[in-house]
Design a protein around this motif. Structure first.
Motif, PDB file in Angstrom:
ATOM      1  N   ALA A 351       0.812  -1.219   0.000  1.00 18.88           N
ATOM      2  CA  ALA A 351       0.000   0.000   0.000  1.00 18.88           C
ATOM      3  C   ALA A 351       0.846   1.270   0.000  1.00 18.88           C
ATOM      4  CB  ALA A 351      -0.931  -0.006   1.214  1.00 18.88           C
ATOM      5  N   LEU A 352       2.025   1.243   0.662  1.00 23.12           N
ATOM      6  CA  LEU A 352       2.735   2.495   0.931  1.00 23.12           C
ATOM      7  C   LEU A 352       3.963   2.767   0.059  1.00 23.12           C
ATOM      8  CD1 LEU A 352       2.525   2.751   4.820  1.00 23.12           C
ATOM      9  CD2 LEU A 352       1.074   3.798   3.101  1.00 23.12           C
ATOM     10  N   ILE A 353       4.456   1.771  -0.654  1.00 22.47           N
ATOM     11  CA  ILE A 353       5.654   2.013  -1.473  1.00 22.47           C
ATOM     12  C   ILE A 353       5.471   3.167  -2.464  1.00 22.47           C
ATOM     13  CG2 ILE A 353       6.948   1.013  -3.419  1.00 22.47           C
ATOM     14  CD1 ILE A 353       7.400  -1.456  -1.768  1.00 22.47           C
ATOM     15  N   PRO A 354       4.320   3.297  -3.161  1.00 23.19           N
ATOM     16  CA  PRO A 354       4.169   4.439  -4.080  1.00 23.19           C
ATOM     17  C   PRO A 354       4.320   5.791  -3.371  1.00 23.19           C
ATOM     18  CG  PRO A 354       2.457   2.810  -4.482  1.00 23.19           C
ATOM     19  CD  PRO A 354       3.156   2.393  -3.227  1.00 23.19           C
ATOM     20  N   PHE A 355       3.826   5.879  -2.132  1.00 25.86           N
ATOM     21  CA  PHE A 355       3.905   7.132  -1.380  1.00 25.86           C
ATOM     22  C   PHE A 355       5.322   7.362  -0.854  1.00 25.86           C
ATOM     23  CE2 PHE A 355      -0.378   5.569  -1.322  1.00 25.86           C
ATOM     24  CZ  PHE A 355      -1.146   6.689  -1.585  1.00 25.86           C
ATOM     25  N   LYS A 357       7.929   6.549  -2.320  1.00 30.08           N
ATOM     26  CA  LYS A 357       8.720   7.020  -3.456  1.00 30.08           C
ATOM     27  C   LYS A 357       8.415   8.479  -3.813  1.00 30.08           C
ATOM     28  CE  LYS A 357       9.084   6.475  -8.462  1.00 30.08           C
ATOM     29  NZ  LYS A 357       8.495   5.834  -9.660  1.00 30.08           N
ATOM     30  N   ARG A 358       7.137   8.853  -3.806  1.00 29.67           N
ATOM     31  CA  ARG A 358       6.729  10.150  -4.361  1.00 29.67           C
ATOM     32  C   ARG A 358       6.717  11.289  -3.349  1.00 29.67           C
ATOM     33  NH1 ARG A 358       7.160  13.869  -7.601  1.00 29.67           N
ATOM     34  NH2 ARG A 358       5.324  15.021  -8.303  1.00 29.67           N
ATOM     35  N   LYS A 383      -4.701  11.546  -6.398  1.00 26.94           N
ATOM     36  CA  LYS A 383      -5.519  12.583  -5.768  1.00 26.94           C
ATOM     37  C   LYS A 383      -4.670  13.492  -4.882  1.00 26.94           C
ATOM     38  CE  LYS A 383      -9.665  13.093  -2.878  1.00 26.94           C
ATOM     39  NZ  LYS A 383     -10.703  12.356  -2.121  1.00 26.94           N
ATOM     40  N   LEU A 384      -3.740  12.900  -4.151  1.00 31.36           N
ATOM     41  CA  LEU A 384      -2.904  13.680  -3.238  1.00 31.36           C
ATOM     42  C   LEU A 384      -1.898  14.566  -3.968  1.00 31.36           C
ATOM     43  CD1 LEU A 384      -2.072  11.175  -0.347  1.00 31.36           C
ATOM     44  CD2 LEU A 384      -3.522  13.193  -0.232  1.00 31.36           C
ATOM     45  N   GLU A 385      -1.540  14.193  -5.175  1.00 37.26           N
ATOM     46  CA  GLU A 385      -0.568  14.970  -5.949  1.00 37.26           C
ATOM     47  C   GLU A 385      -0.964  16.444  -6.003  1.00 37.26           C
ATOM     48  OE1 GLU A 385       2.206  14.429  -7.713  1.00 37.26           O
ATOM     49  OE2 GLU A 385       2.404  12.279  -8.011  1.00 37.26           O
TER      50      GLU A 385
END
Length: 550
Positions: A351-355, A357-358, A383-385
């Motif tokens: 769940a958290l690897i994309p976050f 990274k970004r 959405k958070l971007e």
């Protein structure tokens, strides 16, 4: 942990140090069980068995050593333990925690990596040599260590081989002596370095150098998942047709932990030699983790799963907080993988690897893990971007923090009685908040945070005693004032003695005036004296003056 020393009467036993150095053992089984409760969810029976038998082992060692050689010929049957249960239920974690609490050397090995002495592969005696390494070369201390051997089920004989079963029965036989008592040569056979050292020592002294460690008091704990053992147990139970089988038969197989009915004969049929099983007299069984168990693990403030993930994000200056609904969904996802607590790490990473990274590139300050984020991480990231700086997310972050605080409070309240017994620490609501603040600010697990709070509290009490010795005045902070002192010390990151000196040096003049007028030598310091010492001092002197004149 400090290692106390104690003398012995008479001659020391063979294998025991002459000036015995032993672990801290004023502990009881309930002390160890309470300690496990702070970190391990569920497994009530396994915790009770391990805490009791490991505690008894070291208590008995101490008892025997204190009485010298009088018990030398009486024999010593060790409480070696065999743990049975599926992967990821906390078997290794529990033994590590106990070794840490006791302060004894601990080594872990996998049974599959060893072979019978004389064949290619690791030597089981290497585990004993590793204990000396863990004890930083202190052979005496290493003799009271714990050896943990995982995947023990993998050395059960298959029963279908012709000739010597080197990787299975041979390893069982090689373990027989260390499990009971043997002298292990610390010089590794066939090791060129060891041989050169021995040659050099012989050349200099004309004597052979022999350093050994005795395994008489080394405790062995072995574990495995034991796939296929359940079928052996079921077959025996159905053949015997015992009374409780009617109840078992009425349940779905998935609801019954057949390991709970294990007997020595089942382990022998599984492929262990009777001599091997006989040296493991204590059997404890672990239950598979349910969704509720996995959720409780995530709610536990000492859980390494959540703590480590928070640290991953904190390394980038990002505070990570989980909503309650997100934790419940993560537990449901993890339970479907059937790998116990290990699955929690996997689903959280997914769940958290994309976050991870970004968000560092976006300079985000926090991330709230919501149910929606767990369900579709990429959609939430998109959405958070564009919206992660909006006020809505900050409000949600603070609500999630409040939820987390309530979870921690429930965890502490459930253990309030144990904390009073083991630490002597009365946890007022204010002190609970301070422990949570330390837990978050200094990145401590809750057990460490409570220890820090207890140390600060003890230092304040020590200061009160030193002030009495210096001035003759017996002062004590009221509970409310003490909470305030602790709060200021933690918030300002100030030393206890420096802070208390500042307060009581201001008050000392007033205390002397009161003493001169009334003879009073005992004073309870209220919270207002901590908040505004000069105003309190003026009021105290005025009250004393009016009392005296009237």
């Amino acid at each position: 942990m400090a290692v106390p020393r104690f003398g012995t009467q008479g001659r020391a036993q063979r294998g025991a140090p002459s000036q015995q150095t032993l672990i801290n053992f004023d502990l009881t089984p309930e002390d160890l069980e309470s300690y496990l409760d702070e970190y391990v969810i569920g497994q009530k029976e396994a915790k009770a068995v391990l805490a009791t038998k490991i505690c008894t082992h070291f208590r008995r060692v101490r008892y025997m050593l204190e009485r010298g050689g009088r018990f030398q010929d009486a024999g010593f049957v060790k409480n070696n333990v065999i743990m049975i249960g599926p992967t990821g239920v906390g078997k290794t974690y529990m033994v590590k925690l106990l070794a840490q609490k006791l302060g004894v050397p601990f080594v872990k090995g996998d049974a599959t990596k060893f072979s019978e002495t004389g064949y290619v592969g690791g030597d089981v005696e290497d585990l004993i040599r590793d204990l000396v390494h863990e004890a930083e070369g202190d052979i005496e201390r290493a003799q009271f260590g714990i050896v943990y051997l995982d995947e023990i089920d993998k050395i059960a004989s298959s029963g279908s081989l012709i000739g010597p079963d080197v990787s299975r029965t041979g390893v069982q036989r090689a373990l027989l002596k260390p499990l009971e008592e043997t002298e292990v040569d610390l010089r590794v056979p066939h090791d060129p370095v060891s041989q050169l050292e021995a040659i050099e020592h012989y050349r200099r002294t004309g004597q052979r150098k022999r350093r050994t460690i005795n395994t008489r008091y080394v405790l062995f704990v072995v574990s495995g998942a034991f796939g296929g053992l359940e079928e052996i147990i079921k077959k025996r139970l159905h053949k015997q047709g015992l009374g409780f089988m009617a109840e078992v038969a009425s349940k779905h197989d998935a609801e019954v932990n057949y390991f709970r009915f294990v007997k020595t004969e089942d382990l022998i049929e599984y492929g262990f030699e009777s001599e091997f099983v006989g040296r493991l007299p204590v059997i404890t069984v672990f239950d598979p983790l349910t969704v509720d168990d996995l959720y409780e693990i995530l709610c536990n403030p000492n859980s390494s799963v959540i703590v480590n993930k928070k640290r991953d994000f904190r390394a980038y200056g990002i505070e990570l907080v989980f909503e309650d609904e997100a934790l419940k969904l993560l537990a449901i996802q993890a339970e479907k993988e059937k790998t116990g607590a290990r699955a929690l790490v996997r689903v959280i990473e997914r769940a958290l690897i994309p976050f991870e990274k970004r968000l560092p590139s976006l300079k985000a300050r926090f991330l709230v893990v919501t149910k929606e984020l767990v369900e579709d991480p990429q959609a939430m990231l998109n959405k958070l971007e564009t919206s992660f700086r909006e006020r809505e997310w900050e409000e949600r972050y603070h609500r999630a923090l409040e939820e987390e605080t309530e979870r921690i409070k429930r965890f502490i309240e459930a253990r309030q009685k144990n904390l009073m017994r083991t630490k002597g620490l009365k946890l007022t609501p204010s002190r609970m908040e301070l422990a949570i603040a330390l837990h978050r600010r200094d990145d401590l697990d809750l057990h460490q945070a409570l220890d820090e709070l207890f140390i600060l509290l003890r230092q304040v009490k020590n200061y009160e005693r030193s002030f009495e010795r210096r001035t003759g005045f017996k002062v004590s902070f009221s509970d409310e004032a003490l909470d305030l002192v602790l709060k200021h010390i933690i918030e300002r990151d100030q030393g206890v003695y420096a802070y208390c000196d500042r307060i009581l040096n201001l008050l000392e003049y007033g205390l002397r005036l009161v003493n001169e007028r009334t003879g009073r030598v005992q004073f309870v310091i209220p919270p207002e004296a901590v908040e505004q010492p000069e105003e309190y001092l003026n009021r105290l002197v005025r009250q004393t003056y009016y009392t005296k004149t009237s």
